[in-house]
Design a protein around this motif. Structure first.
Motif, PDB file in Angstrom:
ATOM      1  N   VAL A 395      -7.360  34.828 -48.025  1.00 15.37           N
ATOM      2  CA  VAL A 395      -8.780  35.031 -47.748  1.00 15.37           C
ATOM      3  C   VAL A 395      -9.285  33.806 -46.995  1.00 15.37           C
ATOM      4  N   VAL A 396     -10.476  33.907 -46.470  1.00 14.65           N
ATOM      5  CA  VAL A 396     -11.052  32.786 -45.738  1.00 14.65           C
ATOM      6  C   VAL A 396     -11.401  31.676 -46.719  1.00 14.65           C
ATOM      7  N   THR A 397     -10.774  30.524 -46.542  1.00 11.68           N
ATOM      8  CA  THR A 397     -11.041  29.391 -47.430  1.00 11.68           C
ATOM      9  C   THR A 397     -11.095  28.118 -46.606  1.00 11.68           C
ATOM     10  N   PRO A 398     -11.810  27.124 -47.090  1.00 16.59           N
ATOM     11  CA  PRO A 398     -11.780  25.833 -46.393  1.00 16.59           C
ATOM     12  C   PRO A 398     -10.397  25.218 -46.513  1.00 16.59           C
ATOM     13  N   ALA A 399     -10.025  24.446 -45.527  1.00 22.11           N
ATOM     14  CA  ALA A 399      -8.761  23.726 -45.603  1.00 22.11           C
ATOM     15  C   ALA A 399      -8.881  22.625 -46.645  1.00 22.11           C
ATOM     16  N   PRO A 400      -7.742  22.215 -47.240  1.00 16.66           N
ATOM     17  CA  PRO A 400      -7.787  21.123 -48.211  1.00 16.66           C
ATOM     18  C   PRO A 400      -8.393  19.859 -47.605  1.00 16.66           C
ATOM     19  N   VAL A 401      -9.140  19.146 -48.408  1.00 19.50           N
ATOM     20  CA  VAL A 401      -9.764  17.901 -47.952  1.00 19.50           C
ATOM     21  C   VAL A 401      -8.874  16.744 -48.369  1.00 19.50           C
ATOM     22  N   SER A 402      -8.500  15.888 -47.435  1.00 21.11           N
ATOM     23  CA  SER A 402      -7.686  14.723 -47.753  1.00 21.11           C
ATOM     24  C   SER A 402      -8.586  13.502 -47.872  1.00 21.11           C
ATOM     25  N   VAL A 403      -8.396  12.756 -48.944  1.00 24.03           N
ATOM     26  CA  VAL A 403      -9.169  11.540 -49.161  1.00 24.03           C
ATOM     27  C   VAL A 403      -8.284  10.372 -48.800  1.00 24.03           C
ATOM     28  N   SER A 404      -8.718   9.515 -47.893  1.00 26.38           N
ATOM     29  CA  SER A 404      -7.873   8.421 -47.457  1.00 26.38           C
ATOM     30  C   SER A 404      -8.725   7.213 -47.057  1.00 26.38           C
ATOM     31  N   ALA A 718     -21.294   6.741 -30.456  1.00 30.42           N
ATOM     32  CA  ALA A 718     -20.277   6.191 -31.344  1.00 30.42           C
ATOM     33  C   ALA A 718     -19.681   7.233 -32.285  1.00 30.42           C
ATOM     34  N   LEU A 719     -20.397   8.307 -32.522  1.00 26.41           N
ATOM     35  CA  LEU A 719     -19.961   9.304 -33.487  1.00 26.41           C
ATOM     36  C   LEU A 719     -19.418  10.530 -32.761  1.00 26.41           C
ATOM     37  N   ARG A 720     -18.196  10.916 -33.114  1.00 26.78           N
ATOM     38  CA  ARG A 720     -17.606  12.122 -32.558  1.00 26.78           C
ATOM     39  C   ARG A 720     -17.352  13.105 -33.692  1.00 26.78           C
ATOM     40  N   LEU A 721     -17.826  14.331 -33.502  1.00 20.13           N
ATOM     41  CA  LEU A 721     -17.645  15.399 -34.480  1.00 20.13           C
ATOM     42  C   LEU A 721     -16.693  16.443 -33.911  1.00 20.13           C
ATOM     43  N   GLY A 722     -15.872  17.000 -34.789  1.00 20.06           N
ATOM     44  CA  GLY A 722     -14.932  18.023 -34.351  1.00 20.06           C
ATOM     45  C   GLY A 722     -14.780  19.107 -35.396  1.00 20.06           C
ATOM     46  N   GLY A 723     -14.456  20.284 -34.937  1.00 23.02           N
ATOM     47  CA  GLY A 723     -14.218  21.401 -35.841  1.00 23.02           C
ATOM     48  C   GLY A 723     -13.132  22.307 -35.285  1.00 23.02           C
ATOM     49  N   GLU A 724     -12.453  23.016 -36.166  1.00 24.63           N
ATOM     50  CA  GLU A 724     -11.352  23.878 -35.742  1.00 24.63           C
ATOM     51  C   GLU A 724     -11.278  25.087 -36.663  1.00 24.63           C
ATOM     52  N   VAL A 725     -11.021  26.236 -36.069  1.00 25.96           N
ATOM     53  CA  VAL A 725     -10.802  27.474 -36.816  1.00 25.96           C
ATOM     54  C   VAL A 725      -9.422  27.987 -36.422  1.00 25.96           C
ATOM     55  N   ASP A 726      -8.616  28.261 -37.422  1.00 24.79           N
ATOM     56  CA  ASP A 726      -7.234  28.693 -37.167  1.00 24.79           C
ATOM     57  C   ASP A 726      -6.983  29.983 -37.941  1.00 24.79           C
ATOM     58  N   ARG A 728      -4.243  32.975 -38.802  1.00 28.94           N
ATOM     59  CA  ARG A 728      -2.812  33.265 -38.761  1.00 28.94           C
ATOM     60  C   ARG A 728      -2.569  34.690 -39.246  1.00 28.94           C
ATOM     61  N   SER A 729      -1.912  35.463 -38.412  1.00 32.80           N
ATOM     62  CA  SER A 729      -1.473  36.803 -38.791  1.00 32.80           C
ATOM     63  C   SER A 729      -0.003  36.732 -39.170  1.00 32.80           C
ATOM     64  N   ASP A 730       0.367  37.356 -40.291  1.00 39.18           N
ATOM     65  CA  ASP A 730       1.730  37.238 -40.826  1.00 39.18           C
ATOM     66  C   ASP A 730       2.093  35.766 -40.996  1.00 39.18           C
ATOM     67  N   ALA A 731       1.200  35.035 -41.651  1.00 39.85           N
ATOM     68  CA  ALA A 731       1.404  33.600 -41.833  1.00 39.85           C
ATOM     69  C   ALA A 731       2.746  33.321 -42.486  1.00 39.85           C
ATOM     70  N   GLN A 732       3.384  32.238 -42.022  1.00 46.37           N
ATOM     71  CA  GLN A 732       4.715  31.846 -42.493  1.00 46.37           C
ATOM     72  C   GLN A 732       5.754  32.930 -42.203  1.00 46.37           C
ATOM     73  N   ASN A 733       5.422  33.832 -41.257  1.00 45.54           N
ATOM     74  CA  ASN A 733       6.310  34.943 -40.895  1.00 45.54           C
ATOM     75  C   ASN A 733       6.561  35.876 -42.075  1.00 45.54           C
ATOM     76  N   VAL A 734       5.554  36.009 -42.925  1.00 43.57           N
ATOM     77  CA  VAL A 734       5.601  36.935 -44.051  1.00 43.57           C
ATOM     78  C   VAL A 734       4.691  38.105 -43.726  1.00 43.57           C
ATOM     79  N   ASN A 738      -2.051  37.070 -44.204  1.00 42.92           N
ATOM     80  CA  ASN A 738      -2.962  36.524 -43.199  1.00 42.92           C
ATOM     81  C   ASN A 738      -3.859  35.472 -43.839  1.00 42.92           C
ATOM     82  N   ASP A 739      -4.297  34.517 -43.027  1.00 46.98           N
ATOM     83  CA  ASP A 739      -5.248  33.549 -43.555  1.00 46.98           C
ATOM     84  C   ASP A 739      -6.068  32.947 -42.423  1.00 46.98           C
ATOM     85  N   VAL A 740      -7.164  32.331 -42.837  1.00 45.34           N
ATOM     86  CA  VAL A 740      -8.052  31.635 -41.910  1.00 45.34           C
ATOM     87  C   VAL A 740      -8.329  30.254 -42.495  1.00 45.34           C
ATOM     88  N   ALA A 741      -8.257  29.218 -41.657  1.00 40.08           N
ATOM     89  CA  ALA A 741      -8.541  27.859 -42.113  1.00 40.08           C
ATOM     90  C   ALA A 741      -9.632  27.242 -41.254  1.00 40.08           C
TER      91      ALA A 741
END
Length: 750
Positions: A395-404, A718-726, A728-734, A738-741
């Protein structure tokens, strides 16, 4: 010495087709003890193919319970009296016993009944007269004739009093793999009045079952004998003893009419329940007959009513047919080399990669795989869980957030070059949630936090020469810079496709390096190397807990025209306990081999469309070596081919000055041909196991297609913002997965 019957009957006011009586299901009395046996009967096909010898008062072969299943070889086996009616039952006891063991299922409006093994064949040997008595020689001859007539289990619902003739007949039966089920007696005493039995062979003791009776409360019936402390040779009666239900069992009552039924009580009724259970077991698993182990299965699976095999009242406990059809001991599988290995030892699953999908063909075979218990009985087990894939959202879910805590230092050099150093120390899950406290240690252990930092250094000069080294970071971006040149649009687009770096991406997480040089301004040469972490054996691209990999790539680009640049590259991947990113224990049962080498040839073409627009297309062809295996479930793996391709487009200044819009479509690395030989064991009608090999395809059942849309813009300099929508149909070739990130990023320059 004379023998007598071990049952009494009382009239049941019910004729076949007459008025139903409460509790009229003849099998209900003992089913209350052992559970519903319908599923077991279906599994065993009702005992079809097994002949039960009823050594008793004869049989009414036309009775509705047994008609059509009484062998013509049934006869009068008496030698001390004349059977004026042949094998016909002059008493009713023999017919009742036969019906309890193997009566047909009769779903009539009046009465619904079923013997324990309703499809078994019945061989009747008449050895008791109309009054229910007979002599030693009669019984011994009946046993012998039943054996010679093809009986695999013989029921003796008569007094246990052995002499040399009987002992010889029982030993003869055991030598032919026949199980003897003998009623324990109705004298409320110890079996054989406590006297020991001598002369029984080891084979006979292995195939002898003595049966007592319990009532509906699982307490010993008032009339039932007990095993006591007596022995047969050195074997205690209690270890040969089993309980069945012998109280008020509904069975044919010929004494009340040819189609009448009666309530029967006695160990005579408990014994044929056990004989029917043996028939069900041996019909399902002929190996029990050959090995003489059906009795041991019933003893081990009986419901405890005391100390199993020792109790002087209940022996091994109460017959439990349902439990007898469950595996005993550790299940095993047969390897390609013919050796058996416990299923419980299969703790190291294969983690498959996207190139192989979820190995659907292998999983399908494993989902109904033949396993064996400690009695060599075959069971169908689902072992598909041995193959696992990385989880993919459906299902449509946010991608995991990495804390670094990133730190990047960069400096431009004279002549247009620059130097950049990046350090990235991951903040653990526990620290992010609990802060710097003891609680985060527990969380880190639960979620597998990694404390290793990541570093990278890149140096570029004004001529476009690039050198980079890193640890713990993905090396593909550095190679792309070396391959296309620093800040070239194609270098950024490569990360959106990943075809030319498909093998390089399978060896990440450890040390890496890249170098690139410009030759005369129109030609570039580049090389890169990357490996998984030697310390933890865990890469970023896939979980390599059990394996490791290293990859090297060389390539060249040539500026064909002012706007068109063509690139070619060659990559090599060496994997230990891995194949195209899948990982496994090389010594485990599910393995593609300890060492694999793969090669990749890729072609890339970049085109400057003008006005800030650039286009990149990549295609890659991969071949991987097969393997010859001797152990495990997989014998041989063929050579494998795989492919990947993608197209990416970028528009600079798409909506405002300084922004960029990227659209990409890609087909990630996917196996296009390749097979493996999987060991598959089948069991024939005689119960013999045969292990052969089934060739299964390694091509995934899905065909992944990715669509990616990325946008980035500068806010207030000084500030750059970016976003991406990905998507995948038959994700991981399964197939069907399907998923959306969604991904968001911010970069603030100081």
């Amino acid at each position: 010495m004379s023998y007598k019957l071990l049952a009494s009957a009382s009239a049941l006011a019910l004729l076949f087709g007459g008025q139903a009586v409460a509790g009229a299901d003849r099998s209900a009395a003992w089913q209350a003890q052992i559970g519903d046996t319908a599923a077991v009967q279906a599994t065993a096909k009702g005992g079809a193919g097994i002949t039960i010898g009823i050594v008793d008062t004869g049989i009414a072969a036309s009775n509705q319970e047994v008609t059509g299943r009484v062998l013509g070889a049934s006869s009068c086996a008496a030698v001390t009296f004349r059977c004026s009616n042949g094998v016909y039952d002059d008493n009713s006891h023999g017919t009742a016993v036969a019906a309890i063991a193997a009566g047909s299922y009769s779903p009539t409006p009046a009465i619904s009944m079923s013997g324990v093994a309703p499809s078994a064949t019945i061989l009747s040997e008449k050895v008791l007269n109309a009054s229910g008595t007979g002599m030693n020689s009669d019984i011994a001859n009946g046993i012998t004739k039943a054996v010679n007539g093809g009986a695999q289990v013989i029921n003796l619902s008569l007094t246990y009093m052995t002499n040399s003739d009987i002992i010889s007949a029982v030993n003869y039966a055991a030598s032919k793999n026949v199980v003897i089920v003998w009623a324990g007696g109705n004298s409320s005493a110890n079996l054989n009045n406590g006297a020991n039995t001598s002369g029984l062979s080891a084979a006979a003791l292995q195939r002898l079952i003595l049966v007592g009776s319990v009532g509906s409360n699982n307490q010993i019936s008032s009339f039932s004998n007990k095993p006591g402390s007596g022995k047969a040779g050195s074997t205690a009666y209690s270890s040969l003893w089993l309980m069945g239900n012998g109280d008020s069992i509904i069975a044919p009552g010929l004494q009340y009419g040819s189609t009448s039924f009666a309530y029967w009580t006695g160990t005579s009724m408990a014994a044929p329940e056990v004989a029917g259970a043996v028939a069900l077991l041996e019909a399902t698993w002929p190996v029990l007959m050959r090995n003489g182990t059906a009795a041991q299965v019933l003893f081990l699976t009986a419901t405890d009513l005391g100390t199993k095999g020792v109790d002087s009242t209940y022996g091994n406990g109460l017959l439990n047919i349902n439990q007898a059809f469950q595996p005993i001991g550790a299940l095993t599988v047969t390897q390609a080399n013919g050796k058996s290995t416990p299923v419980s030892s299969l703790t190291s699953a294969m983690i498959t990669s996207g190139a192989l999908g979820n190995l659907s063909a292998i999983r399908s075979q494993l989902s109904a795989y033949t396993t064996f218990d400690s009695f060599q009985r075959n069971f169908t087990s689902n072992l598909s869980g041995l193959v696992s894939t990385s989880s993919v959202a459906t299902v449509v879910t946010p991608a995991p957030v990495s804390v670094s805590t990133p730190t990047t230092l960069g400096r431009h050099l004279a002549g247009g070059g620059f130097v950049m150093a990046t350090g990235l120390q991951p903040v653990s899950f526990g620290e992010a949630v609990f802060g710097d406290s003891g609680a985060n240690d527990v969380a880190d252990r639960m979620f597998g936090a990694r404390d290793r930092g990541m570093t990278a250094v890149m140096l570029a000069d004004g001529r476009g020469d690039v050198a980079a080294v890193s640890r713990g970071m993905n090396s593909s971006a550095a190679f792309a810079q070396a391959f296309w040149g620093v800040d070239a649009p194609a270098a950024d687009l490569t990360s959106h496709i990943g075809a030319s770096t498909a093998l390089l991406n399978l060896a990440q997480g450890g040390n890496a390096s890249a170098i690139g040089a410009s030759l005369g301004g129109r030609v570039r040469l580049a090389a890169g190397w990357s490996a998984t972490d030697e310390t933890t054996s865990s890469g970023l691209a896939s979980n390599r807990t059990l394996s490791g990999a290293s990859a090297a790539v060389v390539g060249a680009t040539a500026q064909v025209t002012r706007r068109w640049t063509l690139g070619v590259s060659y990559s090599g991947l060496k994997e230990t306990n891995g194949l195209l990113g899948s990982t496994y224990d090389g010594a485990g049962l599910l393995s593609f081999g300890g060492q694999h080498r793969s090669r990749e040839v890729s072609i890339s073409t970049a085109y400057d469309l003008g006005s800030g627009r650039s286009l990149l297309a990549e295609a890659a062809w991969v071949s991987a070596d097969g393997a010859k295996l001797n152990d495990g479930l997989i014998r041989d793996v063929s050579n494998i081919t795989a492919r990947a391709w993608g197209v990416s487009f970028v528009q600079v200044d798409a909506l405002r000055a300084g922004d960029s819009l990227t659209v990409s479509i890609r087909k990630p690395l996917r196996v296009s041909s390749g097979t493996a030989d999987l060991a598959v064991t089948t069991v024939d009608d005689q119960g013999y196991a045969h292990t052969g090999f089934t060739r299964v395809g390694l091509t995934p059942d899905g065909n992944e297609t990715d669509l990616d849309l990325a946008y980035g813009t500068v806010v207030r300099g000084a500030l750059r913002l970016g976003g991406e929508v990905d998507f995948r149909s038959d994700a991981q070739n399964v197939r069907g997965q399907n998923d959306v990130a969604f991904r968001l990023a911010a970069n603030l320059r100081f």
